[in-house]
Design a protein around this motif. Structure first.
Motif, PDB file in Angstrom:
ATOM      1  N   ALA A   1     -28.171  38.945 -11.001  1.00 51.96           N
ATOM      2  CA  ALA A   1     -27.992  39.355  -9.604  1.00 51.96           C
ATOM      3  C   ALA A   1     -26.574  39.029  -9.121  1.00 51.96           C
ATOM      4  O   ALA A   1     -25.953  39.827  -8.426  1.00 51.96           O
ATOM      5  N   LEU A   2     -26.072  37.866  -9.504  1.00 46.18           N
ATOM      6  CA  LEU A   2     -24.710  37.488  -9.141  1.00 46.18           C
ATOM      7  C   LEU A   2     -23.705  38.447  -9.751  1.00 46.18           C
ATOM      8  O   LEU A   2     -22.770  38.900  -9.097  1.00 46.18           O
ATOM      9  N   ASN A   3     -23.905  38.796 -11.013  1.00 44.02           N
ATOM     10  CA  ASN A   3     -23.019  39.722 -11.704  1.00 44.02           C
ATOM     11  C   ASN A   3     -23.056  41.094 -11.042  1.00 44.02           C
ATOM     12  O   ASN A   3     -22.017  41.725 -10.838  1.00 44.02           O
ATOM     13  N   ALA A   4     -24.243  41.583 -10.691  1.00 45.98           N
ATOM     14  CA  ALA A   4     -24.368  42.882 -10.027  1.00 45.98           C
ATOM     15  C   ALA A   4     -23.675  42.855  -8.664  1.00 45.98           C
ATOM     16  O   ALA A   4     -23.034  43.838  -8.266  1.00 45.98           O
ATOM     17  N   GLY A   5     -23.795  41.753  -7.949  1.00 44.83           N
ATOM     18  CA  GLY A   5     -23.127  41.640  -6.657  1.00 44.83           C
ATOM     19  C   GLY A   5     -21.619  41.655  -6.776  1.00 44.83           C
ATOM     20  O   GLY A   5     -20.927  42.270  -5.964  1.00 44.83           O
ATOM     21  N   ILE A   6     -21.097  40.996  -7.795  1.00 44.14           N
ATOM     22  CA  ILE A   6     -19.645  40.988  -8.013  1.00 44.14           C
ATOM     23  C   ILE A   6     -19.152  42.394  -8.336  1.00 44.14           C
ATOM     24  O   ILE A   6     -18.127  42.847  -7.806  1.00 44.14           O
ATOM     25  N   ILE A   7     -19.876  43.106  -9.185  1.00 43.40           N
ATOM     26  CA  ILE A   7     -19.486  44.475  -9.527  1.00 43.40           C
ATOM     27  C   ILE A   7     -19.564  45.366  -8.290  1.00 43.40           C
ATOM     28  O   ILE A   7     -18.670  46.176  -8.038  1.00 43.40           O
ATOM     29  N   TYR A   8     -20.617  45.235  -7.499  1.00 44.63           N
ATOM     30  CA  TYR A   8     -20.780  46.033  -6.288  1.00 44.63           C
ATOM     31  C   TYR A   8     -19.628  45.781  -5.310  1.00 44.63           C
ATOM     32  O   TYR A   8     -19.037  46.721  -4.783  1.00 44.63           O
ATOM     33  N   LEU A   9     -19.306  44.521  -5.085  1.00 45.13           N
ATOM     34  CA  LEU A   9     -18.229  44.200  -4.150  1.00 45.13           C
ATOM     35  C   LEU A   9     -16.866  44.650  -4.669  1.00 45.13           C
ATOM     36  O   LEU A   9     -15.987  45.007  -3.897  1.00 45.13           O
ATOM     37  N   GLY A  10     -16.676  44.645  -5.983  1.00 43.42           N
ATOM     38  CA  GLY A  10     -15.408  45.087  -6.543  1.00 43.42           C
ATOM     39  C   GLY A  10     -15.275  46.591  -6.591  1.00 43.42           C
ATOM     40  O   GLY A  10     -14.172  47.133  -6.465  1.00 43.42           O
ATOM     41  N   LEU A  11     -16.386  47.305  -6.758  1.00 45.79           N
ATOM     42  CA  LEU A  11     -16.341  48.758  -6.897  1.00 45.79           C
ATOM     43  C   LEU A  11     -16.258  49.478  -5.555  1.00 45.79           C
ATOM     44  O   LEU A  11     -15.667  50.556  -5.472  1.00 45.79           O
ATOM     45  N   THR A  12     -16.810  48.902  -4.517  1.00 44.73           N
ATOM     46  CA  THR A  12     -16.868  49.558  -3.212  1.00 44.73           C
ATOM     47  C   THR A  12     -15.492  49.955  -2.669  1.00 44.73           C
ATOM     48  O   THR A  12     -15.321  51.109  -2.257  1.00 44.73           O
TER      49      THR A  12
ATOM     50  N   GLN B   1     -17.814  38.239 -14.114  1.00 49.01           N
ATOM     51  CA  GLN B   1     -17.713  36.892 -13.602  1.00 49.01           C
ATOM     52  C   GLN B   1     -16.521  36.153 -14.193  1.00 49.01           C
ATOM     53  O   GLN B   1     -16.210  36.287 -15.373  1.00 49.01           O
ATOM     54  N   CYS B   2     -15.885  35.363 -13.336  1.00 49.37           N
ATOM     55  CA  CYS B   2     -14.838  34.476 -13.839  1.00 49.37           C
ATOM     56  C   CYS B   2     -15.517  33.299 -14.542  1.00 49.37           C
ATOM     57  O   CYS B   2     -16.733  33.162 -14.539  1.00 49.37           O
ATOM     58  N   SER B   3     -14.736  32.434 -15.112  1.00 46.14           N
ATOM     59  CA  SER B   3     -15.317  31.317 -15.880  1.00 46.14           C
ATOM     60  C   SER B   3     -16.115  30.362 -14.991  1.00 46.14           C
ATOM     61  O   SER B   3     -17.154  29.834 -15.408  1.00 46.14           O
ATOM     62  N   ILE B   4     -15.671  30.148 -13.778  1.00 42.59           N
ATOM     63  CA  ILE B   4     -16.394  29.242 -12.882  1.00 42.59           C
ATOM     64  C   ILE B   4     -17.728  29.859 -12.465  1.00 42.59           C
ATOM     65  O   ILE B   4     -18.762  29.192 -12.465  1.00 42.59           O
ATOM     66  N   CYS B   5     -17.716  31.156 -12.146  1.00 43.64           N
ATOM     67  CA  CYS B   5     -18.960  31.832 -11.770  1.00 43.64           C
ATOM     68  C   CYS B   5     -19.917  31.896 -12.950  1.00 43.64           C
ATOM     69  O   CYS B   5     -21.133  31.811 -12.775  1.00 43.64           O
TER      70      CYS B   5
END
Length: 72
Positions: free
Chosen positions: A43-54, A25-29
């Motif tokens: 959940a937000l962190n997992a979603g960010i990782i999922y979207l970045g890894l895909t 997560q960035c500082s704002i997230c």
């Protein structure tokens, strides 16, 4: 050890030695997630990782297939 069998060993070692809690997560997230609570933040962190890894997985697969087809 054969050269082709070295890659799976390296990948397994990376999986075992990478930390289980990754911060994506960035500082704002991070500030937003702190206001939401612990479960939504995870959940937000997992979603960010999922979207970045895909995209990396897709490009990696295409690159592997291209490399395999050109080396035969």
């Amino acid at each position: 050890m054969a050269r082709g069998s070295l890659l799976p060993v390296i990948l397994l070692l990376l999986i075992f030695f990478l930390p289980a809690d990754l911060s994506a997560q960035c500082s704002i997230c991070t500030k937003t997630a702190q206001q939401l609570g612990e479960r939504p933040a995870k959940a937000l962190n997992a979603g960010i990782i999922y979207l970045g890894l895909t995209p990396f997985l897709i490009i990696g697969y295409i690159g592997y297939r291209w490399w395999k087809d050109n080396n035969n």
